[in-house]
Motif scaffolding. Structure first.
Motif, short mmCIF file in Angstrom:
data_model
loop_
_atom_site.label_atom_id
_atom_site.label_comp_id
_atom_site.label_asym_id
_atom_site.label_seq_id
_atom_site.Cartn_x
_atom_site.Cartn_y
_atom_site.Cartn_z
N VAL A 71 27.20 -24.67 54.90
CA VAL A 71 26.87 -24.84 56.32
C VAL A 71 25.98 -23.69 56.73
N SER A 72 24.85 -24.03 57.33
CA SER A 72 23.89 -22.99 57.74
C SER A 72 23.92 -22.84 59.25
N THR A 73 24.04 -21.60 59.71
CA THR A 73 24.09 -21.36 61.16
C THR A 73 23.05 -20.34 61.59
N VAL A 107 23.50 -17.89 56.77
CA VAL A 107 23.11 -17.45 58.11
C VAL A 107 21.59 -17.28 58.15
N SER A 108 20.98 -17.88 59.15
CA SER A 108 19.53 -17.74 59.32
C SER A 108 19.28 -16.41 60.01
N LEU A 109 18.92 -15.42 59.22
CA LEU A 109 18.83 -14.06 59.76
C LEU A 109 17.41 -13.76 60.26
N HIS A 110 16.46 -13.84 59.39
CA HIS A 110 15.02 -13.65 59.68
C HIS A 110 14.65 -12.25 60.16
N SER A 111 15.58 -11.51 60.69
CA SER A 111 15.35 -10.10 60.96
C SER A 111 16.70 -9.44 61.22
N TYR A 140 21.92 -15.16 53.19
CA TYR A 140 21.03 -14.99 54.34
C TYR A 140 19.71 -15.70 54.09
N GLU A 141 19.33 -16.54 55.05
CA GLU A 141 18.02 -17.18 54.97
C GLU A 141 17.05 -16.31 55.74
N TYR A 142 15.89 -16.13 55.15
CA TYR A 142 14.97 -15.15 55.70
C TYR A 142 13.54 -15.57 55.43
N TYR A 160 7.55 -20.00 54.74
CA TYR A 160 7.38 -20.57 56.08
C TYR A 160 6.59 -21.87 56.01
N ASN A 161 7.08 -22.86 56.72
CA ASN A 161 6.37 -24.13 56.82
C ASN A 161 5.72 -24.21 58.20
N PRO A 162 4.40 -24.11 58.23
CA PRO A 162 3.73 -24.07 59.53
C PRO A 162 4.01 -25.35 60.31
#
Ligand code: SAH
Length: 355
Positions: free
Chosen positions: A197-199, A220-224, A262-264, A296-298
């Motif tokens: 499960v991704s949050t 977890v979608s962290l990205h920063s 972590y998704e980043y 990244y998918n534009p």
């Protein structure tokens, strides 16, 4: 107008179905038979329930409907990825994706129609949230992909990720009920460790997952890991800042002993410098974890651009020097808009959802 409003039979638990049959003067075990047809065998109409008598089937039809999803449009990518446009009983549409690799076949499923969070790099964020999906609507997406895996690849479905449209932890009860069905022997009997499960990082609900002692994986979608940057990317960070997210993840690990992913995404000029890489490495030390560096998918010509290969290499270097596992993930299904963050009902469907 019909006299009785028919109920969706799959809203009933096994115990409720048993009660129903007993109230009809029938046997309790009839419920189990019907339940297996509905879930394990995913039948879409009562007439196919071959071990149920004709009169019982007719009786069921007067009380219930089976609100099964319909796969409206299937698109095949050159890399094998398949995207399903899924029509729900009220004609709303969500999307789900089959992602094949040499070892796995993964189903990426949606949990909501649209999304209420405003992550400003995500296509789904542009559709307002219309409603939560019901447990059966989530379950059916998995079944559709399982069937496609067998039909097109002659292989079984191996993994499920809640990385389609919507925020699974804001549809908590239904997502957990769907997973319960997916993992139960009356359902698909899949192992919880095959499910992720991704949050976006709803801290209160991460704590709830820990309290509920779930056995699936968390991403977890962290990205920063720097508040200022993260808030700019994901407004949820204003109310669920990085420190609080860290605390909730520590709580998760204490209770479940499960590593977090972590998704980043690394964007040019946003988080592609060493300061951000070091902040991520520090965050990763809080609990056992690994990092997926997603391409990244534009979604338009806008402000977001995938960072250079040098920046990605720099991140991998910084993370690996601190003993953190980092994997660079290539994008799949881009040619059919099936990649991460691209699910947005591009065709006429988006308008349909707008009402
Ligand atoms: N709401 C959940 C799951 C849906 S998004 C969540 O936020 O995790 C699934 C993943 O795709 C998330 O990590 C999200 O940040 C990422 N994503 C969204 N838009 C993207 C894009 N345009 N390119 C790459 N990844 C994207």
């Amino acid at each position: 107008m019909e006299a009785i409003q028919k109920k969706d039979i799959r809203k009933l638990s096994l115990a409720q179905l048993e009660e129903f049959f007993l109230a009809q003067g029938d046997k309790k075990f009839r419920a189990k038979q019907v339940y297996e047809w509905l879930w394990n065998k995913s039948l879409k109409n009562f007439d196919e329930m071959s071990n149920i008598s004709l009169s019982t089937r007719e009786m069921l039809k007067t009380h219930f409907t089976i609100n099964h999803i319909q796969v409206d449009l299937m698109q095949h990518s050159t890399d094998g990825t398949i995207k399903n446009a899924v029509k729900l009983y009220d004609s709303m549409i969500v999307e789900s994706v089959l992602i094949p690799t040499t070892k796995r076949i993964t189903a990426c499923v949606s949990s909501q129609v649209g999304c209420s969070l405003d992550c400003n790099f995500c296509a789904t964020a542009r559709l307002k949230r219309m409603r939560n999906l019901n447990p059966d609507e989530i379950y059916d997406q998995v079944v559709a992909i399982k069937d496609e895996a067998e039909k097109y690849f002659q292989r079984p479905l191996t993994n499920i990720v809640f990385m389609g449209m919507g925020e699974p932890l804001l549809n908590y009860a239904n997502v957990l009920e769907a997973i319960d069905k997916i993992t139960s022997p009356e359902g698909l009997g899949m192992a919880p460790r095959r499910i992720t499960v991704s949050t976006v990082g709803v801290t209160k609900m991460i704590r709830k997952l820990a309290d509920d002692e779930v056995r699936f994986n968390l991403a977890v979608s962290l990205h920063s890991a720097i508040n200022e940057t993260r808030s700019r990317l994901m407004p949820i960070n204003d109310s669920n800042p990085v420190e609080e997210l860290g605390e909730s993840l520590k709580y998760w690990y204490e209770k479940t002993k499960r590593k977090v992913t972590y998704e980043y995404v690394i964007w040019e000029g946003i988080n592609d410098d060493e300061r951000h890489a070091r902040a991520l490495a520090k965050f990763c030390k809080l609990i056992p974890s690994k990092v997926n560096l997603i391409q990244y998918n534009p979604i338009d010509e806008g402000e977001f651009r995938q960072a250079s290969q040098e920046s990605v290499d720099m991140y991998v270097r910084v993370l690996e020097s601190q003993g953190i596992i980092a994997k660079v993930r290539k994008s799949r299904g881009q040619d059919i808009d099936a990649a991460c963050g691209q699910l947005a009902n591009k065709n006429e469907v988006a308008e349909l959802n707008e009402g």
